[in-house]
Design an enzyme around this catalytic site. Sequence first.
Site, mmCIF file in Angstrom:
data_model
loop_
_atom_site.group_PDB
_atom_site.id
_atom_site.type_symbol
_atom_site.label_atom_id
_atom_site.label_comp_id
_atom_site.label_asym_id
_atom_site.label_seq_id
_atom_site.Cartn_x
_atom_site.Cartn_y
_atom_site.Cartn_z
ATOM 1 C CG MET A 292 -1.999 1.054 1.139
ATOM 2 S SD MET A 292 -3.484 0.610 2.066
ATOM 3 C CE MET A 292 -2.963 0.901 3.725
ATOM 4 C CB CYS A 293 3.639 2.513 0.151
ATOM 5 S SG CYS A 293 4.617 0.994 0.296
ATOM 6 N N GLY A 294 2.581 4.982 1.642
ATOM 7 C CA GLY A 294 2.117 6.355 1.596
ATOM 8 C C GLY A 294 3.263 7.285 1.247
ATOM 9 N NE ARG B 12 -1.596 5.186 1.168
ATOM 10 C CZ ARG B 12 -2.499 4.603 0.383
ATOM 11 N NH1 ARG B 12 -3.792 4.656 0.713
ATOM 12 N NH2 ARG B 12 -2.140 3.959 -0.702
ATOM 13 C CB THR C 161 4.367 5.589 5.609
ATOM 14 O OG1 THR C 161 3.238 5.538 4.734
ATOM 15 C CG2 THR C 161 4.488 6.987 6.190
#
Length: 300
Positions: free
Chosen positions: A1-3, A32, A150
Amino acid sequence: MCGIVGLFLKNRALEPQLGGMTATMLGTMCDRGPDSAGFAIYGSGDDGHIKITVRASAPDYDFAKLAEAVSHEIESHIDCEPHGNHAVMTVVEDKAANAEEALQRLGGEEIELFGRGTRMEIFKDIGRPNKVADRFHLDQMSGSHAVGHTRMATESAVNAAGAHPFSTGVDQCLVHNGSLSNYNALRRELQRKGMTFQTKNDTEVASVYLTWRMQQGASLGEALESSLEDLDGFYTFVVGTENGFGVLRDPIACKPAVLAETDDYVAFGSEYRALAALPGIENAKVWEPEPATVYFWERS
């Protein structure tokens, strides 16, 4: 997912607040990517020196001793500014390559080099993003722009080396949300061309690819445009440079992305909530960046 978060200040009066604003944005993106985080800050610097950010595996590592040994080795003084298990080593520009080699050799497996540049400093580690930001006192840092990430690891191990940003060029770094499908094949191709890698992370492949393209004479914008043809998958890239930052989404653009611009700043977030606490956001122009389109903001 990551942000992903990014912040470029057009109003120089806001530079002392850059770290605090970025820390708030990064903390909002914790869910995230809760396993690790990192950020690049573009602060002060001068054309005659290069800053090298290093990380030690031990929290109480003696960076001053390492700096002294490297200074002796290259016959040039190195300034050392510790930040917990990271340190920023500053050396005259014409000794930077020698310093990097000596740092890796004398530091051995206990030391990792995360980036180099006139103005760029990179900090990244495992842990929740808000805790990582606190660990390095991001809220106290100043500068003109920053990018942060993130991470929720999918294709490689949860460790500091696999966290973003990745930097494979001077004053240049890349953060990435998404997944590349052909990165292993592209890594092998780039290795045949003489490029080297430190991790199994697909984002490092994208970063090295941009560096390789630029070594062939392309501008960063041209390298990003080439990536639309050569990188398969779904992704959003945010790239930091000495003078600004850029954004690129893949042609499908299925990963979330929001840009906001005021007279004072340009901000990027994987979701609008990352931008919601910024001053004057209620008056910002807010939009979703177009697919396969390179956006850049730079200081003149």
